[in-house]
Write a protein that holds these residues in place. Structure first.
Motif, PDB file in Angstrom:
ATOM      1  N   VAL E 114       0.745  -0.942  -0.183  1.00  0.00           N
ATOM      2  CA  VAL E 114       0.100  -0.091  -0.205  1.00  0.00           C
ATOM      3  C   VAL E 114       0.795   1.006   0.106  1.00  0.00           C
ATOM      4  O   VAL E 114       0.795   2.414  -1.036  1.00  0.00           O
ATOM      5  CB  VAL E 114      -0.893   0.276   1.366  1.00  0.00           C
ATOM      6  N   ARG E 115       1.734   1.555   0.979  1.00  0.00           N
ATOM      7  CA  ARG E 115       2.874   2.527   1.030  1.00  0.00           C
ATOM      8  C   ARG E 115       3.413   2.180  -0.588  1.00  0.00           C
ATOM      9  O   ARG E 115       4.073   3.529  -0.920  1.00  0.00           O
ATOM     10  CB  ARG E 115       4.076   2.239   1.966  1.00  0.00           C
ATOM     11  N   LYS E 116       3.578   1.355  -0.382  1.00  0.00           N
ATOM     12  CA  LYS E 116       4.365   1.836  -2.620  1.00  0.00           C
ATOM     13  C   LYS E 116       3.448   2.230  -3.534  1.00  0.00           C
ATOM     14  O   LYS E 116       4.210   3.506  -3.811  1.00  0.00           O
ATOM     15  CB  LYS E 116       5.026   0.410  -3.056  1.00  0.00           C
ATOM     16  N   ALA E 117       2.565   2.001  -2.943  1.00  0.00           N
ATOM     17  CA  ALA E 117       1.387   2.642  -4.856  1.00  0.00           C
ATOM     18  C   ALA E 117       1.521   3.802  -3.837  1.00  0.00           C
ATOM     19  O   ALA E 117       1.301   4.657  -4.669  1.00  0.00           O
ATOM     20  CB  ALA E 117       0.028   1.733  -4.361  1.00  0.00           C
ATOM     21  N   ALA E 118       1.330   4.188  -2.472  1.00  0.00           N
ATOM     22  CA  ALA E 118       0.786   5.626  -2.128  1.00  0.00           C
ATOM     23  C   ALA E 118       1.437   6.387  -3.124  1.00  0.00           C
ATOM     24  O   ALA E 118       1.854   7.455  -3.464  1.00  0.00           O
ATOM     25  CB  ALA E 118       0.489   5.394  -0.976  1.00  0.00           C
ATOM     26  N   GLU E 119       3.042   6.093  -2.819  1.00  0.00           N
ATOM     27  CA  GLU E 119       4.027   7.268  -2.664  1.00  0.00           C
ATOM     28  C   GLU E 119       4.037   7.627  -4.022  1.00  0.00           C
ATOM     29  O   GLU E 119       4.143   8.393  -4.525  1.00  0.00           O
ATOM     30  CB  GLU E 119       5.348   6.311  -2.221  1.00  0.00           C
ATOM     31  N   MET E 120       3.666   6.330  -4.863  1.00  0.00           N
ATOM     32  CA  MET E 120       4.083   6.429  -6.627  1.00  0.00           C
ATOM     33  C   MET E 120       2.665   7.104  -7.476  1.00  0.00           C
ATOM     34  O   MET E 120       3.369   7.891  -7.833  1.00  0.00           O
ATOM     35  CB  MET E 120       3.605   5.162  -6.791  1.00  0.00           C
ATOM     36  N   LEU E 121       1.334   7.919  -6.313  1.00  0.00           N
ATOM     37  CA  LEU E 121       0.178   8.073  -7.430  1.00  0.00           C
ATOM     38  C   LEU E 121       0.702   9.622  -5.981  1.00  0.00           C
ATOM     39  O   LEU E 121      -0.211  10.159  -6.035  1.00  0.00           O
ATOM     40  CB  LEU E 121      -1.002   7.063  -7.111  1.00  0.00           C
ATOM     41  N   GLN E 122       1.764   9.629  -5.175  1.00  0.00           N
ATOM     42  CA  GLN E 122       1.534  10.889  -4.233  1.00  0.00           C
ATOM     43  C   GLN E 122       0.028  11.142  -3.155  1.00  0.00           C
ATOM     44  O   GLN E 122      -0.223  12.135  -3.364  1.00  0.00           O
ATOM     45  CB  GLN E 122       1.651  12.422  -5.606  1.00  0.00           C
ATOM     46  N   ILE E 123      -0.127  10.007  -2.702  1.00  0.00           N
ATOM     47  CA  ILE E 123      -1.702  10.146  -1.422  1.00  0.00           C
ATOM     48  C   ILE E 123      -0.720   9.741  -0.258  1.00  0.00           C
ATOM     49  O   ILE E 123      -1.674   9.480   0.411  1.00  0.00           O
ATOM     50  CB  ILE E 123      -2.991   9.625  -2.441  1.00  0.00           C
ATOM     51  N   THR E 124       0.465   9.578  -0.051  1.00  0.00           N
ATOM     52  CA  THR E 124       0.972   8.621   1.395  1.00  0.00           C
ATOM     53  C   THR E 124       0.373  10.044   1.811  1.00  0.00           C
ATOM     54  O   THR E 124       0.294   9.520   3.153  1.00  0.00           O
ATOM     55  CB  THR E 124       1.946   9.236   1.303  1.00  0.00           C
ATOM     56  N   ASP E 125       0.317  11.120   1.699  1.00  0.00           N
ATOM     57  CA  ASP E 125      -0.225  12.183   2.799  1.00  0.00           C
ATOM     58  C   ASP E 125      -1.170  12.352   3.591  1.00  0.00           C
ATOM     59  O   ASP E 125      -2.279  12.750   4.103  1.00  0.00           O
ATOM     60  CB  ASP E 125      -0.020  13.455   2.593  1.00  0.00           C
ATOM     61  N   TYR E 126      -2.772  11.398   2.508  1.00  0.00           N
ATOM     62  CA  TYR E 126      -4.289  11.236   2.936  1.00  0.00           C
ATOM     63  C   TYR E 126      -3.982   9.849   3.138  1.00  0.00           C
ATOM     64  O   TYR E 126      -5.386   9.958   3.690  1.00  0.00           O
ATOM     65  CB  TYR E 126      -5.098  10.699   1.213  1.00  0.00           C
ATOM     66  N   LEU E 127      -3.332   8.947   3.551  1.00  0.00           N
ATOM     67  CA  LEU E 127      -4.345   7.241   4.077  1.00  0.00           C
ATOM     68  C   LEU E 127      -4.673   7.646   4.942  1.00  0.00           C
ATOM     69  O   LEU E 127      -5.071   6.705   4.810  1.00  0.00           O
ATOM     70  CB  LEU E 127      -2.276   6.362   4.040  1.00  0.00           C
ATOM     71  N   ASP E 128      -4.783   8.749   6.073  1.00  0.00           N
ATOM     72  CA  ASP E 128      -5.788   8.679   6.896  1.00  0.00           C
ATOM     73  C   ASP E 128      -6.911   8.743   6.918  1.00  0.00           C
ATOM     74  O   ASP E 128      -7.300   8.739   7.577  1.00  0.00           O
ATOM     75  CB  ASP E 128      -5.030   8.809   7.864  1.00  0.00           C
ATOM     76  N   ARG E 129      -7.038   9.510   5.834  1.00  0.00           N
ATOM     77  CA  ARG E 129      -7.914   9.734   5.165  1.00  0.00           C
ATOM     78  C   ARG E 129      -9.411   9.789   4.777  1.00  0.00           C
ATOM     79  O   ARG E 129      -9.251   8.531   4.640  1.00  0.00           O
ATOM     80  CB  ARG E 129      -8.211  11.557   4.082  1.00  0.00           C
ATOM     81  N   ARG E 130     -10.434  10.128   4.853  1.00  0.00           N
ATOM     82  CA  ARG E 130     -11.989   9.699   4.306  1.00  0.00           C
ATOM     83  C   ARG E 130     -11.749  10.199   2.736  1.00  0.00           C
ATOM     84  O   ARG E 130     -11.798  10.960   2.647  1.00  0.00           O
ATOM     85  CB  ARG E 130     -12.971   9.434   4.275  1.00  0.00           C
ATOM     86  N   PRO E 131     -12.876   9.101   2.407  1.00  0.00           N
ATOM     87  CA  PRO E 131     -12.439   9.192   0.572  1.00  0.00           C
ATOM     88  C   PRO E 131     -13.621  10.975   0.446  1.00  0.00           C
ATOM     89  O   PRO E 131     -12.792  11.792  -0.156  1.00  0.00           O
ATOM     90  CB  PRO E 131     -13.523   8.540  -0.058  1.00  0.00           C
ATOM     91  N   LYS E 132     -14.359  11.215   1.695  1.00  0.00           N
ATOM     92  CA  LYS E 132     -15.193  12.551   1.232  1.00  0.00           C
ATOM     93  C   LYS E 132     -14.233  13.426   1.826  1.00  0.00           C
ATOM     94  O   LYS E 132     -14.572  14.561   0.948  1.00  0.00           O
ATOM     95  CB  LYS E 132     -16.204  12.658   3.164  1.00  0.00           C
ATOM     96  N   ALA E 133     -13.234  13.257   2.329  1.00  0.00           N
ATOM     97  CA  ALA E 133     -12.187  14.115   2.517  1.00  0.00           C
ATOM     98  C   ALA E 133     -10.835  14.409   1.012  1.00  0.00           C
ATOM     99  O   ALA E 133     -10.390  15.228   1.810  1.00  0.00           O
ATOM    100  CB  ALA E 133     -11.290  14.684   4.164  1.00  0.00           C
ATOM    101  N   LEU E 134     -11.524  14.025   0.113  1.00  0.00           N
ATOM    102  CA  LEU E 134     -10.201  14.258  -0.560  1.00  0.00           C
ATOM    103  C   LEU E 134     -10.857  15.242  -1.687  1.00  0.00           C
ATOM    104  O   LEU E 134     -12.438  14.826  -2.075  1.00  0.00           O
ATOM    105  CB  LEU E 134     -10.383  12.648  -1.555  1.00  0.00           C
ATOM    106  N   SER E 135      -9.963  15.611  -3.245  1.00  0.00           N
ATOM    107  CA  SER E 135     -10.493  15.962  -3.670  1.00  0.00           C
ATOM    108  C   SER E 135     -11.114  15.145  -4.887  1.00  0.00           C
ATOM    109  O   SER E 135     -10.182  13.627  -5.228  1.00  0.00           O
ATOM    110  CB  SER E 135      -9.662  16.746  -4.469  1.00  0.00           C
ATOM    111  N   GLY E 136     -11.254  15.335  -6.417  1.00  0.00           N
ATOM    112  CA  GLY E 136     -11.386  14.865  -7.329  1.00  0.00           C
ATOM    113  C   GLY E 136     -11.086  13.856  -7.417  1.00  0.00           C
ATOM    114  O   GLY E 136     -10.660  12.376  -8.134  1.00  0.00           O
TER     115      GLY E 136
END
Ligand SMILES: Nc1ncnc2c1ncn2[C@@H]1O[C@H](COP(=O)(O)OP(=O)(O)OP(=O)(O)O)[C@@H](O)[C@H]1O
Ligand SMILES: Nc1ncnc2c1ncn2[C@@H]1O[C@H](COP(=O)(O)OP(=O)(O)OP(=O)(O)O)[C@@H](O)[C@H]1O
Ligand SMILES: [Mg+2]
Ligand SMILES: [Mg+2]
Lengths: 401, 357, 363, 338, 363
Positions: E114-136
């Protein structure tokens, strides 16, 4: 010009007979109109007191809490042409309506006497002899158990779940109900012995728990359905069942009213009934008295009692006899039996019936006894609670008066 | 073990059941079993009630009960004034015959052959059973209805139900509109208040309400029945939740269209809240129509009786007349069923989309 | 024909000010478009004009009279909502008639007006339908029709095309242009869409963070942005903006960003050492075969061939990403190296505060 | 819906019926428009709330105050001014207990019995109500034939009055009722349902679930339908077992609705009265006597109508319900934020 | 690396057949894009491959083995939904881990992936958020991340960008391209969007009404459409398609549509009297000053100046609307008359059935 309201409830069809009388009255008094408001019995018991307290009550009502509501009753004496007629014929019952005074407030639309019915046909089929005059409750219990055992009848004996009904046997077994000063004293040895008997019968199967065990508080339950369905050998109820049995059972079997079985002290049932009373808050006391007087006349009452197969609450008619509108021999026999029982009723029973707060006692008796029978309380605890309940309620009632 | 996992899987599939893909899985069978059982359990009792309500008192007492209402056949027999009831009797010699009973004496019944009235038999009552046919005891209905002013009570009931429902819908929808469309001081307080009163069972404040009604001098008028329940917190709550889902743009569009606030309410919001209003209407009609305890207290004159009071008036002190009770229960059910029939599509879609979340 | 003027308009929600004093005149008959990034206050401003939102200070004037306290229903404007906000329970006819009924117009007159508007918008056939039974484009026309029938003083549009798909958007955009040509009322239009803004507007208002950045004709904004924000915002794909440092370079100056150096003649307002942002639109970058005349050497990391045009995304030393837009199909593969020349006449220079120094460099 | 311009007969009928209604609203528009002119839009919410709040104040708030007044007085007089002020005596009487856990040791044993019974009832009723509503909702959410019909089937008992519900079931459960006939036909003994405390409680719970399940099912159904189907597809693509889908997707997403169901059921459960009163009469003994019935009996059916004690009990009940209300509010707030 | 083959796939809903026998091969590592008008069956086809939809006949093969009866959860593919279908009650981390947990992978391994993929997609900072709190855009990346972590055999995308706004779409498109370049898995992608299809695809599949119209590389389709449908569908703005009749014209032929006459050299397959449709893309229409060499005289009814490019919508005798696309800012006003010349090399001719006769006329 007066418009009078009479609040009425029905056990059977008696409002029709009353309406007939009212029509007659209106014809004679074109300036007075009377409207009969037939309400559920629940309304008489629960709503009427509130309405009366709030001053919204009717002019006349048919009530069963005879003494409890007496503070709302009208004393018709000043308006009556012949107050003596009333005192003569309704004497003992006037006391019920006004325990502390001598007002004339109304008359009994119906006198009831509690007592048992038996299914005579079952006795015949089982070949068991019916206990005769003077038999005790124990004798009856033995006999009905025998019948039930032979014919596989589920309920040998049933008593109405009603404080009023059990008071008869209780007095028969020596209950005094009041202490020497006339204050209520529900629990004494007599009552205890009746209660214990009742309790034991429920344990040994003489009586079914369905009636006494299946509801709470002071809820009334009868076994008339089961009796009519030949599921009960002996049914302790009262005279008011006669029209119903005549209608429902007819000649399906011989339902037979028998004299009240005896206890150690007496062989008595409870008197009771419903009264038609005039209300103090009426705007037309004079007209009310006029109507009441009309209804109380012997010929009118005779018609009313006769049509409805009611035991007359009119002493003259009681001795003179009423022509009951039935040709059912069982009904006739039952009416006779109950009417004959009236003179034998214990004075304690009369006192109890005349006591204004008797329903407090009845309710305490029945609800606690019910709880004991289902095993929530021991009998002794039940007796304590009965005493407490009565005390508490009477104390509450005393407050502010 | 294998059983257990299989079992778990299937429960899993049942619980997550999604539109199936053609094949009939046994969860489908379970579904239909459940539904069939549901029909039996939900409808069965009412059907049984209706069937029972057509039985004679004797028929009601019978055990085991028969499914259909039956009545004993009776026949005119020559030489007897009244029709005589027919029994199937087993004679001493073992033959069975259909006989008419003349009278019963003790445990022996005296019978005649209807075809041959001169021939009489004596049969112990245990050897005969009544011969019956399907018969509807319509007197269960006609008798109690005859006894009182059915038309008048019905009219009162209709007036109460209709007027009360109308008032309820009007003032509740107005309040819900006010609470959902505007932001103003005290809105939250009022909302908490409304929800708070949702919790109070009317039964426990019967007497205080009666005192209020008395002081308004409304006892024995239909208003006493109509007004006290008109402002139901449930209604306000239900409607408001629904109105909150209406797009704000619509309100603003109407304002741009020069509509007054009142016009916005009745021409835009009200029609759009129709599903929720229909649901409330159904509940209100049901409450009002079935209301018994309260009318019992405030109405004691027959000209203002509602049907519920009238129908219950034959319930005396000492007698439970099941045949009447059942029949009258059916009578009171009818309008509810009719309303349900009309509005059921609103109920089944309405609440679902009325935002009761 | 209506003139609308905003004077020093401010608006706060609670303690947060979202409109920071806006002055704006919309002339009679003008088609004004509000653009700006999301949340910049476009809708708020429109709603302030409509009267749906109170203002905190300033004045809103319609035809020279202050309308601050006049509620929306009395301002005589019409608004087309992004969601259309058609009354779902009314037919198209009723939707259009509703506003007229509210002003107690006689039935016959309403009918005439509705039918006339319907004809104009070609929705006569749908008059008896409910909005639910209409397509997106038809709904949009009904929403416009509802506005037209009332002969409003001005029309307000809040992103009316944003819910439509691309194809329909193009069509409706053209229809809107035609409509304005025909009825010629004052129109204020909010949009996110570059193309809509450029093609529809007589005047574009660029907003950012509750203030007006620039007001002008579309091509004016395109050609002469007054600051870096407008330069970046107007035009699609975005202008390439490069932060550089001015250095001496012979007679002129050179703008240097790491290894990329753009030589320019002397320009008033730039002296060596200044931080300057220069902007060059993707379509103004020329591919050159002459390495020595090139301004930058780019490595293409993504080449998008659209058939009719080509986008090249390149990495240049000192510039994170440079977008190039060329017509036609360029046979350029990812990874290829290109020599680029920036069309001096189309370069925009901005100072450290983002204010324009010059639009187009004279050579 | 129909594109035909001509109106059908029923539409015309509707139009005729709607006319007086329209006139009513239109006439009211005249004064209300005036108010709007004078007071501005800001005054309108109060105008809209006024009638409802007036009724509310009259028939709910004032009675609540009277009720509280009653609870501080004694005697049998109806009018507050005639009653004797007794302070907290009624309350202290209610709470006079040797051991709060054993109702028999309390002065007012039935009050406590009522509370305990209610608690047990609520526990079972809410649990099973939620479970069965959930199962029913899930089944009704499946693609089944005649779904509308089945929804109606499960919903319609909600429409019956409590008294009717109780009568129907009482009629079935009597000693000679059809259920016992069924048992006998299976060769079993008759069961006297209303004589055994366990059975009586069972049926009280059962019947109230029977009557109210439809309503809660509908709430859950709405929740299920609000779960986007593509979440299930996503889960399928994620290789999720059906069981895990239920526990990890369906249930968590349904949770807000479940919460509503649980809280509403809890509140309605505490208020249980009519149907059980008619069904079991509170018996056997006091096995199914609930708190509201106690209040009703005390204040109403007893010969001595003890308004003071009844009111005091209802105030206590009100406090309990208020706590539940706050629970619900807190829960919804958490849901809105989380 | 996975090969997917559809063989004679048919699909009916009830009695309505929506996929009419499709044969298609998706090669290992290929990026295939499905395009086609709404309702043509793109999504259905994708869902058939995913296993979310049963087929009526034919076979679906993954890596040469038939998977017709294998449920979606066992096919080992990953799908990115148009709505993203993120689990709203789980954090981003949980969303991505959910599929792995299903396959009972050890926690530590899940975490790494998961962390590897998140890094690749640059979403590591949001890993603890719910989808509602993300932009499109962030949500889209999570949806892709959820697919990536599972190392699926192939990725299926159903219009993943259609919910984003234009700006973000461009960005995400580029990211997708980069992603494919990086992980290089087999990808099937459904879209409505021309640009996405042209820029992302190795191979475009054009569908219409449940059948494949043409399969090919993007520029192939653009330059050599095999029928009028593909010609009209690929390319934006749309190709101008004109129905004309062939007439003799000296040595060659002329295509005549009312007053507009286009002279061509003789062309195999066209004889005088034939009905021919000719197509010319907006960018291939030249403005000419020489009236005598012009093919058509056009009246501009709408001129859209986008700054960097210009669209002209014209009326031409015999042609209802002709769109012209030119780079730069053309100073052309509405109502002006233009002389147009169609670039012969870029003309497409189709016969009466829409089949191509020639793509590009040699002169
Ligand atoms: N009711 C409100 N309460 C508080 N702040 C608000 C409210 N309405 C809008 N805002 C804030 O005001 C600012 C401007 O909002 P506005 O809706 O005008 O933006 P916009 O330019 O229309 O954006 P978009 O292009 O996304 O529609 C935003 O920052 C928004 O968060
Ligand atoms: N469940 C269904 N039942 C019946 N018909 C369906 C169903 N799903 C899709 N269809 C039909 O199948 C055809 C293809 O649908 P599909 O969703 O594949 O189109 P699409 O190409 O994805 O369109 P879009 O671009 O609008 O998403 C359509 O005509 C549609 O109406
Ligand atoms: Mg906005
Ligand atoms: Mg699709």
């Amino acid at each position: 010009e007066a418009d009078l309201r009479m609040t009425w409830y029905n056990d059977g069809n008696e409002s029709e007979a009353m309406q007939a009388l009212l029509d007659k009255f209106e014809k004679q008094n074109p300036d007075i109109s009377v409207t009969l408001d037939v309400v559920p019995y629940k309304a008489i018991l629960e709503s009427l007191p509130v309405q009366l307290a709030a001053g919204d009550g009717p002019d006349i009502a048919r009530v069963t809490d005879l003494g409890g509501l007496s503070k709302y009753y009208l004393d018709m004496t000043p308006y009556l042409e012949n107050a003596d007629y009333w005192r003569e014929n309704f004497g003992p019952f006037l006391k019920w309506l006004d325990p502390d005074g001598d007002q004339i407030s109304g008359f009994m639309t119906q006198l009831t006497v509690t007592g048992p019915y038996v299914n005579k046909t079952l006795f015949e089929q089982a070949g068991v002899a019916m206990p005769g005059e003077g038999a005790t409750w124990d004798d009856w219990a033995k006999a009905v158990n025998e019948v039930a055992a032979k014919l596989d009848i589920p309920i040998p004996m049933a008593w109405d779940r009603s404080g009023h009904r059990v008071s008869g046997p209780a007095i028969a077994m020596g209950a005094k109900m009041f202490d020497d000063d006339g204050n209520p004293a529900l629990v004494d040895d007599g009552l205890k012995s009746m209660a214990t008997k009742l309790y034991d019968w429920h344990q040994d199967g003489t009586m079914a728990k369905e009636l006494w065990g299946s509801v709470s508080g002071s809820t009334y339950l009868g076994a008339n359905e089961d009796f009519a369905n030949a599921q009960v050998v002996m049914y302790m109820s009262g005279s008011w069942q006669i029209p119903q049995f005549a209608d429902k059972i007819g000649d399906a079997f011989d339902w037979w009213a028998v004299p009240a079985p005896c206890g150690t002290a007496a062989c008595t049932g409870m008197p009771g009934g419903a009264a038609l009373v005039a209300m103090k808050d009426s705007d037309h006391p004079e007209e009310v008295a006029k109507l009441m007087d009309f209804l109380a006349q012997e010929e009118n009452l005779a018609e009313f009692y006769g049509k409805n197969l009611f035991i007359p609450g009119h002493l003259g008619l009681a001795t003179g006899g009423v022509d009951f509108a039935t040709d059912d021999p069982r009904a006739k026999h039952a009416l006779e039996t109950f009417a004959n029982a009236v003179p034998g009723i214990s004075p304690t029973a009369f006192d109890l019936q005349g006591y204004a707060n008797n329903r407090v006692m009845f309710n305490a008796l029945i609800s606690r006894l019910g709880e004991a029978i289902v095993g929530e309380l021991t009998l002794d605890q039940a007796f304590d609670r009965m005493t407490q309940d009565v005390e508490k309620q009477l104390a509450e009632k005393e407050r502010g008066n | 073990m294998a059983d257990a996992t299989a079992h778990r899987r299937t429960i899993g599939t049942l619980l997550t059941a999604r539109r199936g893909r053609g094949k009939l899985h046994w969860t489908d069978i379970f579904t239909y079993l459940y539904l069939a059982f549901g029909i039996l359990l939900m409808f069965g009792p009412v059907v049984w009630l209706v069937l029972s309500s057509f039985k004679t008192p004797a028929g009601l007492l019978e055990f085991p009960p028969t499914l259909l209402p039956l009545g004993q056949i009776s026949a005119e027999v020559e030489g007897y004034d009244k029709p005589l009831p027919i029994f199937r009797a087993t004679l001493e010699d073992g033959t069975e015959m259909e006989l008419a009973q003349v009278r019963r004496i003790g445990i022996v019944s005296q019978m005649v052959d209807p075809a041959n009235p001169d021939q009489t038999y004596k049969v112990p009552i245990s050897n005969r059973t009544p011969v019956r046919e399907f018969r509807i005891a319509s007197e269960n209905y006609t008798e109690p209805l005859r006894k009182f002013n059915f038309g008048g009570y019905l009219w009162n009931s209709i007036i109460v139900t209709v007027v009360a429902t109308a008032i309820t819908l009007l003032i509740n929808s107005m309040a819900a509109y006010g609470l959902s469309i505007y932001e103003f001081k005290g809105r939250n307080a009022i909302m908490i208040f409304v929800i708070g009163t949702l919790m109070i069972p009317i039964t426990v404040i019967l007497v205080p309400v009666y005192l209020v009604v008395t002081s308004l001098d409304m006892v024995n008028s239909l208003w006493a029945v109509i007004l006290p329940g008109a402002a139901t917190p449930t209604g306000v709550f239900l409607l408001r939740q629904y109105m909150l889902t209406l797009p704000r743009d619509l309100i603003e569009a109407a304002r741009m269209d020069r509509a007054s606030e009142w016009q916005i309410y009745w021409r835009v919001v009200l029609p759009l809240a129709l599903p929720a209003i229909a649901v409330l209407a159904i509940f209100s009609i049901m409450w009002r129509w079935n209301d018994f305890l309260w009318p019992l207290i405030v109405l004691n004159r027959s000209e203002v009786y509602t049907l519920q009071l009238g129908l219950n008036a034959f319930q005396g002190e000492l007698d439970v007349q099941w045949h009447y009770i059942l029949a009258m229960t059916v009578v009171t059910l009818i309008p509810v069923v009719v309303v349900f029939g009309f509005l059921q599509r609103f109920i089944t879609t309405g609440i679902a989309s009325s935002g009761m979340k | 024909m209506t003139q609308i003027d905003l004077k020093a308009v401010r608006k706060s929600y609670g303690t947060v000010e979202v409109i920071h004093g806006i002055d704006l005149s919309v002339n009679s008959g003008e088609f004004v478009v509000f653009v700006g990034p999301s949340g910049c206050g476009k809708s708020t401003l429109l709603r302030i004009i409509a009267g749906l939102e109170d203002i905190t200070s300033g004045t809103v004037e319609i035809d020279r009279s202050v309308v601050n306290t006049i509620p929306a229903s009395d301002r005589g404007l019409a608004m087309v909502f992004q969601s259309y906000a058609l009354y779902p329970h009314m037919t198209v006819y009723k939707n259009m008639a509703f506003g007229l009924e509210n002003s107690k117009m006689p039935k016959a007159e309403i009918d005439t007006k509705v039918r006339k508007a319907a004809e104009m918008l070609q929705i006569t056939d749908y008059l008896d339908r409910r909005p639910k039974a209409l397509s997106g484009g038809q709904r949009q026309r009904v929403a416009i029709g509802r506005a037209i029938v009332r002969d409003p003083k001005a029309f307000l549009f809040d992103e009316p095309l944003s819910n439509l798909d691309a194809e329909l958007r193009v069509t409706m955009r053209k229809e809107l242009a035609a409509l304005h040509a025909e009825i010629g009322g004052t129109m204020i239009y909010v949009t996110h869409d570059q193309t809509e803004a450029m093609t529809l507007a007589d005047k574009i208002v660029v907003l950012q963070g509750g203030v007006v950045e620039q007001v002008g004709k579309p091509l004016d904004l395109y050609n002469n942005p007054q600051n870096a924000f407008v330069a970046g915002f107007i035009g699609s794909p975005r202008m390439n903006l490069v932060q550089a440092t001015a250095e001496e370079d012979g007679e002129g100056i050179a703008l240097v960003a790491k290894g990329t150096r753009v030589s320019l003649p002397p320009i008033q307002g730039i002296k060596p050492g200044d931080t300057v942002t220069y902007g060059i639109r993707p379509e103004h970058i020329l591919l050159t075969d002459a390495p020595n005349s090139s301004d930058a050497i780019a490595e293409v990391f993504l080449s998008e061939q659209l058939g009719g045009e080509t986008y090249l995304y390149c990495k240049v030393d000192g510039i994170e990403q440079l977008t190039i837009h060329q017509p036609g199909q360029l046979p350029i593969e990812n990874g290829e190296t290109l020599h680029l020349r920036f069309d001096r006449a189309q370069m925009h220079l901005f100072d450290a505060n983002g204010k324009v120094i010059t639009n187009g460099v004279q050579t | 819906m129909s594109p035909k311009p001509s109106k059908t007969a029923s539409e015309q009928l509707q139009a005729i019926a709607a006319w007086p209604l329209q006139m009513f609203f239109r006439l009211l528009d005249i004064p209300l428009r005036g108010i709007q002119k004078m007071g501005g839009i800001g005054s309108m919410p109060y105008v809209f709330l006024l009638p409802n709040l007036a009724f509310f104040g009259m028939f709910v708030i004032i009675p609540l105050f009277i009720n509280f007044g009653f609870s501080l007085t004694g005697g049998t007089n109806l009018f507050l001014q005639d009653r004797v002020y007794v302070g907290g005596e009624q309350y202290s009487f209610l709470f006079k207990c040797e051991n709060y856990m054993v109702s028999a040791t309390c002065q007012e044993d039935r009050f406590w019995k009522g509370i305990f019974n209610t608690a047990i009832f609520v526990l079972f009723q809410v649990t099973f109500l939620v479970i069965f509503s959930l199962i029913t909702a899930i089944i009704l959410n499946r693609k089944i034939r005649a779904r509308g019909f089945f929804r109606a089937v499960f919903f319609f008992p909600v429409l019956l009055s409590p008294v009717v519900v109780a009568l129907i079931w009482k009629w079935i459960l009597l000693r000679d009722g059809i259920l016992n006939a069924f048992l006998v036909s299976l060769g079993l003994d008759k069961i006297l349902f209303f004589v055994s405390p366990e059975w009586a409680m069972f049926w009280a719970v059962f019947v109230s679930i029977w009557a109210h399940m439809g309503f809660y099912t509908l709430i859950l159904l709405a929740g299920l339908q609000a779960i986007p189907p593509d979440l299930y597809e996503a889960a399928e693509m994620d290789g999720t077992s059906k069981e895990r889908v239920f526990w990890r997707i369906t249930l968590p997403l349904l949770w807000p609705n479940m919460l509503v169901v649980i809280v509403l059921a809890l509140i309605k459960g505490v208020q249980i009265f009519d149907e059980v009163y008619v069904l079991t009469g509170g018996g056997p003994g006091t096995a199914t006597q609930f708190i509201v019935q106690y209040i009703y009996n005390t204040g109403f059916t007893n010969q001595v109508q003890n308004f003071g004690l009844a009111s005091a009990s209802s105030v206590v009940l009100g406090v309990v319900l208020f706590v539940l209300t706050m629970l619900q509010l807190a829960a919804t707030r958490r849901r809105n934020n989380g």
